[in-house]
Write a protein that holds these residues in place. Structure first.
Motif, mmCIF file in Angstrom:
data_model
loop_
_atom_site.group_PDB
_atom_site.id
_atom_site.type_symbol
_atom_site.label_atom_id
_atom_site.label_comp_id
_atom_site.label_asym_id
_atom_site.label_seq_id
_atom_site.Cartn_x
_atom_site.Cartn_y
_atom_site.Cartn_z
ATOM 1 N N LEU A 1 0.837 -1.207 0.000
ATOM 2 C CA LEU A 1 0.000 0.000 0.000
ATOM 3 C C LEU A 1 0.871 1.257 0.000
ATOM 4 N N HIS A 2 1.877 1.274 0.889
ATOM 5 C CA HIS A 2 2.732 2.451 1.000
ATOM 6 C C HIS A 2 3.626 2.618 -0.219
ATOM 7 N N ALA A 3 4.020 1.497 -0.819
ATOM 8 C CA ALA A 3 4.943 1.562 -1.956
ATOM 9 C C ALA A 3 4.239 1.981 -3.240
ATOM 10 N N PHE A 4 3.086 1.394 -3.503
ATOM 11 C CA PHE A 4 2.483 1.562 -4.822
ATOM 12 C C PHE A 4 1.340 2.568 -4.850
ATOM 13 N N THR A 5 0.686 2.758 -3.718
ATOM 14 C CA THR A 5 -0.460 3.664 -3.710
ATOM 15 C C THR A 5 -0.122 4.971 -2.989
ATOM 16 N N LEU A 6 0.293 4.866 -1.740
ATOM 17 C CA LEU A 6 0.529 6.079 -0.956
ATOM 18 C C LEU A 6 1.851 6.753 -1.321
ATOM 19 N N ARG A 7 2.835 5.933 -1.592
ATOM 20 C CA ARG A 7 4.176 6.419 -1.961
ATOM 21 C C ARG A 7 4.682 7.489 -0.993
ATOM 22 N N VAL A 8 4.646 7.135 0.280
ATOM 23 C CA VAL A 8 5.184 8.011 1.312
ATOM 24 C C VAL A 8 6.698 7.844 1.338
ATOM 25 N N ASP A 9 7.415 8.960 1.265
ATOM 26 C CA ASP A 9 8.871 8.879 1.375
ATOM 27 C C ASP A 9 9.218 8.268 2.736
ATOM 28 N N PRO A 10 10.010 7.199 2.732
ATOM 29 C CA PRO A 10 10.305 6.508 3.997
ATOM 30 C C PRO A 10 10.939 7.385 5.072
ATOM 31 N N ALA A 11 11.543 8.505 4.666
ATOM 32 C CA ALA A 11 12.123 9.415 5.672
ATOM 33 C C ALA A 11 11.057 9.890 6.661
ATOM 34 N N ASN A 12 9.813 9.922 6.201
ATOM 35 C CA ASN A 12 8.736 10.397 7.066
ATOM 36 C C ASN A 12 8.374 9.407 8.168
ATOM 37 N N PHE A 13 8.726 8.132 7.978
ATOM 38 C CA PHE A 13 8.459 7.155 9.032
ATOM 39 C C PHE A 13 9.251 7.523 10.279
ATOM 40 N N LYS A 14 10.486 8.002 10.057
ATOM 41 C CA LYS A 14 11.334 8.390 11.182
ATOM 42 C C LYS A 14 10.751 9.619 11.887
ATOM 43 N N LEU A 15 10.208 10.538 11.094
ATOM 44 C CA LEU A 15 9.633 11.744 11.706
ATOM 45 C C LEU A 15 8.414 11.378 12.550
ATOM 46 N N PHE B 1 12.174 -0.997 17.537
ATOM 47 C CA PHE B 1 10.976 -1.612 16.963
ATOM 48 C C PHE B 1 10.407 -0.749 15.842
ATOM 49 N N MET B 2 10.304 0.562 16.071
ATOM 50 C CA MET B 2 9.751 1.454 15.050
ATOM 51 C C MET B 2 10.656 1.500 13.823
ATOM 52 N N ALA B 3 11.970 1.398 14.033
ATOM 53 C CA ALA B 3 12.900 1.366 12.895
ATOM 54 C C ALA B 3 12.694 0.075 12.095
ATOM 55 N N ALA B 4 12.492 -1.034 12.803
ATOM 56 C CA ALA B 4 12.251 -2.310 12.129
ATOM 57 C C ALA B 4 10.924 -2.273 11.378
ATOM 58 N N LEU B 5 9.921 -1.648 11.983
ATOM 59 C CA LEU B 5 8.618 -1.496 11.346
ATOM 60 C C LEU B 5 8.754 -0.673 10.071
ATOM 61 N N ALA B 6 9.522 0.422 10.157
ATOM 62 C CA ALA B 6 9.725 1.284 8.987
ATOM 63 C C ALA B 6 10.433 0.522 7.876
ATOM 64 N N ARG B 7 11.406 -0.307 8.264
ATOM 65 C CA ARG B 7 12.117 -1.095 7.251
ATOM 66 C C ARG B 7 11.167 -2.069 6.575
ATOM 67 N N ALA B 8 10.310 -2.702 7.361
ATOM 68 C CA ALA B 8 9.343 -3.647 6.798
ATOM 69 C C ALA B 8 8.378 -2.922 5.859
ATOM 70 N N LEU B 9 7.968 -1.706 6.236
ATOM 71 C CA LEU B 9 7.055 -0.922 5.390
ATOM 72 C C LEU B 9 7.722 -0.515 4.086
ATOM 73 N N SER B 10 9.032 -0.349 4.105
ATOM 74 C CA SER B 10 9.770 0.092 2.922
ATOM 75 C C SER B 10 10.172 -1.079 2.038
ATOM 76 N N GLU B 11 9.879 -2.288 2.483
ATOM 77 C CA GLU B 11 10.354 -3.508 1.811
ATOM 78 C C GLU B 11 10.001 -3.550 0.329
ATOM 79 N N LYS B 12 8.803 -3.076 -0.010
ATOM 80 C CA LYS B 12 8.330 -3.214 -1.392
ATOM 81 C C LYS B 12 8.616 -1.986 -2.250
ATOM 82 N N TYR B 13 9.288 -0.989 -1.693
ATOM 83 C CA TYR B 13 9.471 0.265 -2.417
ATOM 84 C C TYR B 13 10.292 0.094 -3.691
ATOM 85 N N ARG B 14 11.343 -0.712 -3.622
ATOM 86 C CA ARG B 14 12.159 -0.952 -4.826
ATOM 87 C C ARG B 14 12.973 -2.225 -4.625
#
Lengths: 149, 147
Positions: free
Chosen positions: B92-106, B134-147
């Motif tokens: 969802l985040h990779a193909f539809t929302l396309r949120v820059d992963p830097a924002n997960f950290k913010l 944990f939040m860093a690991a979550l962000a990495r998992a969310l970014s998994e499909k980005y490229r």
């Protein structure tokens, strides 16, 4: 160079003038060393940092935490941290985050989003202060900027 | 697809124990976190430009914070396999929302701050570290499909 609005200056003045440096300094620095353990590399001579139980009561860390807060208005620390201590500037962002958390914990809900935003612009000056400008004149200007007037 | 093994058994235990203390306040945490995000990092409002009101007090912003926190809650339940467990959210985040992963950290920064304010005694440096991991690991998992 950081430009603060009048509102931000007022906010920062209120926070720092009422801050208990003796309490916040040690808490912020020890939190940084625990949450981001690689920052311990700069404190090899500070005694036992083996685990959080050792870090928290460490008097050397506590004293240095107080020094850090008092040192925000000393431009010569910029040269010290960059040329002698070789501190990676990114580490100051980590310390800033921990300082923000400690201040927010003390202020509770009074630490609003607006105050958080002003604190963020203040803490972004930390790296620039300690790894500051090229010229001594710019260094002085920056140190005066972060002193709440 | 690789699973991130960066969370130790101790990290997971600390995080899940802390979560059990704060879970009942998850909605408030999410709403406050997203409100702070758009205040402290106004560039994040670009993701919500389709809303009339993107201010900190906007009901839509606060409601979306609750939705985001629902994702964190879901991740807590899948802490042993974040990459596999969050596959749908990652797509969802990779193909539809396309949120820059830097924002997960913010968002994480804001969330940790809200948690610190709401649970000042329980949010010890040890808990802070484990939750940050944990939040860093979550962000990495969310970014998994980005490229």
């Amino acid at each position: 160079m950081v430009e603060w609005t009048d509102q931000e200056r007022s906010i920062l003045n209120a926070i720092f003038s009422s801050l208990d440096y003796e309490d916040v300094g040690p808490k912020a620095l020890s939190r940084c060393l625990i949450v981001y353990p690689w920052t311990q590399r700069y404190f090899a001579g500070f005694g036992n940092l083996y685990n959080p139980e050792a870090i928290k009561p460490n008097p050397n860390i506590a004293n240095h935490g107080i020094k850090v807060l008092h040192g925000l208005d000393r431009a010569e620390l910029s040269v010290l941290h960059s040329e002698k201590l070789h501190v990676d500037p990114d580490n100051f962002k980590l310390l800033s985050d921990c300082l923000t958390i400690v201040i927010a914990t003390k202020m509770g809900n009074a630490f609003t989003g607006v105050i958080q935003a002003a604190s963020r612009s203040s803490c972004s000056v930390l790296p620039r202060t300690f790894h500051g400008a090229r010229t001594s004149v710019e260094k002085r200007l920056r140190s005066f900027e972060i002193m709440a007037h | 697809m690789t699973n991130c093994d960066c969370l130790t058994a101790k990290d997971k235990q600390v995080v899940t124990t802390f979560w059990s203390k704060i879970a009942s306040k998850a909605d408030d945490i999410g709403a406050d976190s997203l409100s702070r995000l758009v205040t402290v990092y106004p560039q994040t409002k670009t993701y919500f430009s389709h809303w009339k009101d993107t201010s900190a007090t906007s009901p839509q912003v606060r409601k979306h914070g609750i939705t985001v926190m629902g994702g964190v809650r879901e991740a807590m339940g899948k802490i042993n396999d974040l990459t596999g467990g969050l596959l749908t959210l990652s797509e969802l985040h990779a193909f539809t929302l396309r949120v820059d992963p830097a924002n997960f950290k913010l968002f994480t920064q804001c969330m940790l701050l809200v948690v610190a304010i709401m649970f000042p005694v329980d949010f010890t440096p040890e808990v802070h570290m484990a939750l940050d991991k944990f939040m860093a690991a979550l962000a990495r998992a969310l970014s998994e499909k980005y490229r």
